[in-house]
Write an enzyme that holds these catalytic residues in place. Structure first.
Site, PDB file in Angstrom:
ATOM      1  N   THR A  28       1.124  -3.460   8.021  1.00 15.84           N
ATOM      2  CA  THR A  28       2.055  -2.513   7.388  1.00 15.84           C
ATOM      3  C   THR A  28       2.204  -1.182   8.120  1.00 15.84           C
ATOM      4  O   THR A  28       3.223  -0.512   7.964  1.00 15.84           O
ATOM      5  CB  THR A  28       1.587  -2.193   5.948  1.00 15.84           C
ATOM      6  N   PHE A  59      -3.730   4.922   3.394  1.00 12.15           N
ATOM      7  CA  PHE A  59      -2.634   5.501   4.177  1.00 12.15           C
ATOM      8  C   PHE A  59      -2.151   4.550   5.266  1.00 12.15           C
ATOM      9  O   PHE A  59      -1.523   4.981   6.235  1.00 12.15           O
ATOM     10  CB  PHE A  59      -3.110   6.815   4.818  1.00 12.15           C
ATOM     11  N   TYR A  60      -2.410   3.249   5.123  1.00  9.86           N
ATOM     12  CA  TYR A  60      -2.041   2.274   6.153  1.00  9.86           C
ATOM     13  C   TYR A  60      -0.591   1.807   6.006  1.00  9.86           C
ATOM     14  O   TYR A  60      -0.300   0.614   5.994  1.00  9.86           O
ATOM     15  CB  TYR A  60      -2.970   1.065   6.075  1.00  9.86           C
ATOM     16  N   GLY A  61       0.305   2.752   5.915  1.00 14.47           N
ATOM     17  CA  GLY A  61       1.720   2.414   5.842  1.00 14.47           C
ATOM     18  C   GLY A  61       2.548   3.601   6.255  1.00 14.47           C
ATOM     19  O   GLY A  61       2.095   4.737   6.195  1.00 14.47           O
TER      20      GLY A  61
END
Length: 333
Positions: A28, A59-61
């Site tokens: 993502t 916060f991996y997007g």
């Protein structure tokens, strides 16, 4: 295929996980997210083959930042039979990408993560970076308080020094510490953290064991990376450093060919060889590549192999830092 297992540390010393973990970040955190169907097939393949430690981040997007958590929620909704078959580690505790270990922010982060997961609580909460403004002892007291409230099962740290890990463990048990480990990230502090973690019974999760994909030997120019790929900003991928770093990648590739395995498998097997609770954390969004990665758990490196890799590292020093700018200041917190 069911890969070899190990256990985590601290409060999770009875938790069995695969000797190779699966990172979900690049499903993502990219300009063009990977389609759900492909992600779901990869996650199922991972769990079905004993690779049951999944790693995510708050916060991996890119749009929205919580896209990775929402992906996991959709996976669990689509395949409820898998809900309790994996161990979920999530990094959080940042505020506008700055570490904030205040109780207010850590509580907000934990609650936000669990809410986005849609009913699947995380097992391990990792402070993504050590907050330089708040003593680690204070942060650990807060994390232990939240853990005892049942908001998550175990405490983890990320990108922390050996000294910080030792201080943290005096306050509460740490199940795992996540640090970067690969032939192009083999620093003195890396070795200190591994030794300290072994002494304190803390599992070590080695992220980027493939040098952010560079050590697979497939990247020879940053132009091969799509627009928006964060690696384009990394010093090690810049033209002035790439030529030097290709020497390391090519040497790894040559040794892998000699052993009739892929460069990725060689790097993963090497990280796993560093200790019984050192768990490499590659990431893949393709079932075929994932199976290649986890097959490395069965590769046994000889003493001669390990010496050869050490020699390759010494003879091909890496050009450029692991991170740049603000991120570089938060290394080894």
């Amino acid at each position: 295929m069911t890969i070899k297992q190990t256990t985590l540390g601290g409060t999770a010393s009875n938790v069995h996980v695969g000797r190779v973990a699966e990172g979900l970040m690049l499903m993502t955190w990219k300009a063009t997210p990977v389609p759900d169907e492909q992600c779901f097939e990869t996650i199922k393949t991972s769990i079905d083959n004993g690779c049951n430690f999944l790693n995510s981040g708050e916060f991996y997007g890119m749009n929205p930042p919580t896209a990775n958590l929402e992906l996991i929620a959709r996976f669990v909704a689509a395949y409820p039979e898998y809900k309790d078959k994996f161990f979920l580690s999530v990094k959080g505790g940042l505020k506008n990408f700055v570490p904030d270990a205040s109780e207010e922010n850590l509580r907000n982060s934990v609650n936000n993560i669990n809410a986005k997961l849609g009913g699947r609580k995380m097992d391990l909460f990792e402070m993504a970076r050590v907050d330089p403004k708040i003593p680690i002892e204070t942060a650990m007291e807060t994390l232990e308080k939240l853990r005892k409230e049942g908001l998550f099962g175990h405490i983890g740290l990320s990108e922390a020094s050996a000294a910080t890990l030792r201080r943290a463990c005096k306050v509460a048990k740490v199940a795992a510490i996540e640090i970067e480990i690969s032939p192009w990230s083999w620093e003195e502090e890396t070795q200190k953290v591994i030794a300290t973690a072994k002494e304190l019974d803390v599992a070590v999760i080695g992220y980027s064991p493939l040098g952010r994909g560079f050590l697979t030997g497939t990247i020879t120019s940053k132009d091969q990376l799509e627009d928006g790929d964060f690696r384009k900003t990394h010093e090690r991928f810049q033209d002035e450093n790439l030529e030097q770093n290709l020497k390391l990648a090519n040497a790894i590739k040559a040794l892998a060919q000699k052993k009739d395995i892929t460069p990725a498998q060689l790097c993963i097997a090497w990280v796993a060889s560093l200790g019984p609770k050192v768990i490499p954390l590659p990431g893949s969004s393709h079932p075929k590549r994932l199976l290649e990665n986890i097959a490395a758990a069965d590769i046994v490196l000889t003493e001669e192999d390990s010496k050869e890799i050490e020699k390759i590292i010494q003879e091909n020093p890496v050009a450029g830092g692991r991170y740049a700018g603000h991120a570089a200041k938060l290394m080894w917190g």
